[in-house]
Scaffold this motif. Structure first.
Motif, PDB file in Angstrom:
ATOM      1  N   ILE A 206     -13.755  35.340 -37.152  1.00 15.92           N
ATOM      2  CA  ILE A 206     -12.613  36.705 -37.727  1.00 15.92           C
ATOM      3  C   ILE A 206     -12.640  36.624 -39.423  1.00 15.92           C
ATOM      4  O   ILE A 206     -11.648  38.103 -39.775  1.00 15.92           O
ATOM      5  CB  ILE A 206     -11.544  37.262 -36.631  1.00 15.92           C
ATOM      6  N   SER A 207     -11.984  36.174 -39.359  1.00 19.54           N
ATOM      7  CA  SER A 207     -11.089  35.659 -40.841  1.00 19.54           C
ATOM      8  C   SER A 207     -11.836  36.209 -42.197  1.00 19.54           C
ATOM      9  O   SER A 207     -12.026  36.568 -42.696  1.00 19.54           O
ATOM     10  CB  SER A 207     -10.825  34.516 -41.462  1.00 19.54           C
ATOM     11  N   ILE A 208     -13.235  35.339 -41.817  1.00 20.18           N
ATOM     12  CA  ILE A 208     -14.671  36.024 -43.197  1.00 20.18           C
ATOM     13  C   ILE A 208     -15.198  37.012 -42.289  1.00 20.18           C
ATOM     14  O   ILE A 208     -15.431  38.172 -43.311  1.00 20.18           O
ATOM     15  CB  ILE A 208     -15.798  35.049 -42.721  1.00 20.18           C
ATOM     16  N   ASP A 209     -15.070  37.579 -41.112  1.00 18.91           N
ATOM     17  CA  ASP A 209     -15.738  38.762 -40.880  1.00 18.91           C
ATOM     18  C   ASP A 209     -14.465  39.821 -40.839  1.00 18.91           C
ATOM     19  O   ASP A 209     -14.619  41.473 -41.815  1.00 18.91           O
ATOM     20  CB  ASP A 209     -15.361  39.114 -39.113  1.00 18.91           C
ATOM     21  N   SER A 210     -12.617  39.876 -41.822  1.00 17.93           N
ATOM     22  CA  SER A 210     -11.971  40.866 -41.952  1.00 17.93           C
ATOM     23  C   SER A 210     -12.281  40.770 -43.759  1.00 17.93           C
ATOM     24  O   SER A 210     -12.146  41.700 -43.917  1.00 17.93           O
ATOM     25  CB  SER A 210     -10.496  40.210 -41.860  1.00 17.93           C
ATOM     26  N   ALA A 211     -12.591  40.029 -44.164  1.00 18.32           N
ATOM     27  CA  ALA A 211     -13.181  39.360 -45.626  1.00 18.32           C
ATOM     28  C   ALA A 211     -13.998  40.258 -45.877  1.00 18.32           C
ATOM     29  O   ALA A 211     -14.221  41.633 -47.671  1.00 18.32           O
ATOM     30  CB  ALA A 211     -13.267  38.553 -46.289  1.00 18.32           C
ATOM     31  N   THR A 212     -15.255  40.885 -45.259  1.00 16.62           N
ATOM     32  CA  THR A 212     -15.739  41.427 -44.956  1.00 16.62           C
ATOM     33  C   THR A 212     -16.222  42.606 -44.742  1.00 16.62           C
ATOM     34  O   THR A 212     -17.192  43.615 -44.386  1.00 16.62           O
ATOM     35  CB  THR A 212     -17.592  40.821 -45.062  1.00 16.62           C
TER      36      THR A 212
END
Ligand code: NDP
Ligand code: MG
Length: 389
Positions: A206-212
């Motif tokens: 979810i951290s990567i999903d938040s960045a993208t």
């Protein structure tokens, strides 16, 4: 006393759910814990919370967990079928669905089928099979209470309101660690940088999903199904301070917002206790410290994942399921430095173009579309420059 099954107990949401339980021993008891591979932590949790059942889905860890808990008379099981049976037990009232990704679909559906209250963190379940899940929940009288902070905010704004008076919902997005950045910067960013969220500490995916901004795309689809909205009724605005967790605009033009400091324990506790509110000592918002709440439009051109997710939502059918599968493959590859940040959007888009479209998918179609999309997305990853060296 509510008896809980906490699925994904070793994750970011799972561990925070346990903190809420620990703070309210007269209200909640842990009946089932589930983890995938983190045997050390789940053993520690089982010793502290003494559930009746522990499920470790990674079978290679089964013996270690079983041996460690032998003396405590805790039943240790392994595999996905065991998880399904554990959540459907009569001894469970509330299922906290906090497994990450498509892997959480089966157990969440099992909880719905058994008519349990589901405290839903696993947004991917509604992205993959939202229509099916919500229909079954209505049939089985299973309440789905959101844990995702935006959806918890909307849910809280809707208490006491008639659904037909919703004009639209406005999901707030912090913008993530790359807010304001342009493609020439993003092309070179690495996972370690993307994992640094300014406001929230969360699991890696979810951290990567938040960045993208894919996270916001998944949340739009989650909101559509959870609140029975049309595509046009789901809006997104960037709000970098993450104090307003989302808003509802009603047919008379009035807007309600739910606010609080960014702390997932708040929506977790709300989902467990609803319709009650439990007092706690969490830090309060001091509006003198947060004197500026700002809003700005989303940069859809730079953060293409959000436009791709919106298109998938509008296309409907199995498109959101394919979107989710391709995204899971990309996030894993990005974390392993096998694809670039911007490449993820290209490859998700190409996967959506390549998988056969199914207009009215049944559950089996969601499962087969997930498999097909993963295979295709994996082939795209192999062709990335980064994978070749
Ligand atoms: P984490 O990565 O921190 O935790 C994931 C959990 O799922 C772990 O307990 C992990 O077990 C388990 N798990 C992973 N793969 C499998 C599998 N194949 N089968 C069974 N269990 C598995 O994720 P988060 O807690 O951050 O997120 C969980 C869900 O909640 C996601 O859907 C996310 O989108 C959503 N969410 C999270 C928020 C947050 O603040 N973290 C906010 C809003 C929503 P193990 O570690 O033992 O391998
Ligand atoms: Mg969220």
């Amino acid at each position: 006393m509510q008896r809980l099954a906490i699925l994904g107990s070793t994750g970011s949401i799972g561990t925070q759910a346990l903190e809420v339980v620990q703070a309210n021993p007269s209200l909640f008891r842990v009946e089932v814990l589930s983890a995938h591979s983190n045997s050390k932590l789940v053993i520690e949790q089982a010793r502290a919370f003494k559930p009746s059942v522990v499920v470790i889905t990674d079978e290679t860890k089964y013996k270690e967990v079983k041996d460690a808990l032998l003396m405590l008379q805790i039943k240790v099981l392994s595999g996905e079928q065991a998880l399904v049976e554990a959540v459907q037990s009569d001894a469970v009232d509330i299922v906290v669905a906090a497994i990450v990704g498509f892997a959480g679909l089966r157990s969440t559906l099992a909880a719905v089928d058994a008519g349990k209250r589901v405290a839903l963190a696993n947004k991917e379940t509604l992205v993959v099979a939202g229509e099916i899940v919500m229909k079954r929940a209505a049939e089985k009288n299973a309440a789905i209470i959101p844990v995702d902070s935006e959806h918890s905010a909307i849910f809280q704004c809707l208490v006491g309101e008639q659904p037909e008076t919703i004009e639209k919902v406005i999901l707030t997005a912090s913008g993530g660690p790359f807010l304001g950045r342009k493609p020439n910067y993003l092309v070179n960013v690495k996972a370690s940088h993307a994992l640094q969220h300014p406001n929230w500490s969360m699991g890696a995916k979810i951290s990567i999903d938040s960045a993208t901004l894919m996270n916001k795309g998944l949340e739009m689809i989650e909101a559509k199904w959870m609140f029975n909205l049309t595509n046009e009724q789901v809006d997104v605005i960037v709000h970098p301070q993450s104090i307003i967790h989302s808003m509802v605009q009603f047919t008379d033009g009035s807007v309600k917002a739910q606010m609080g400091l960014p702390d997932m324990k708040l929506p977790i506790q709300y989902a467990l206790a609803y319709p009650q509110r439990i007092p706690n000592t969490f830090k309060r918002v001091d509006f003198k410290e947060h004197s500026k709440l700002s809003f700005e439009p989303v940069d859809y051109k730079t953060f293409r994942n959000l436009s791709i997710a919106r298109e998938a939502m509008e296309r409907g059918g199995n498109a959101p399921c394919v979107l989710n599968a391709a995204n899971e493959v990309m996030v894993t590859a990005f974390l392993q430095n096998r694809v670039g940040f911007l490449e993820m959007s290209d490859m998700i888009e190409k996967t959506l173009q390549s998988v056969s479209f199914i207009e009215h998918p049944q559950l089996e179609d969601c499962i087969s579309s997930d498999i097909e999309a993963r295979e295709i997305a994996t082939e795209f990853v192999k062709k990335s420059q980064l994978s070749m060296y």
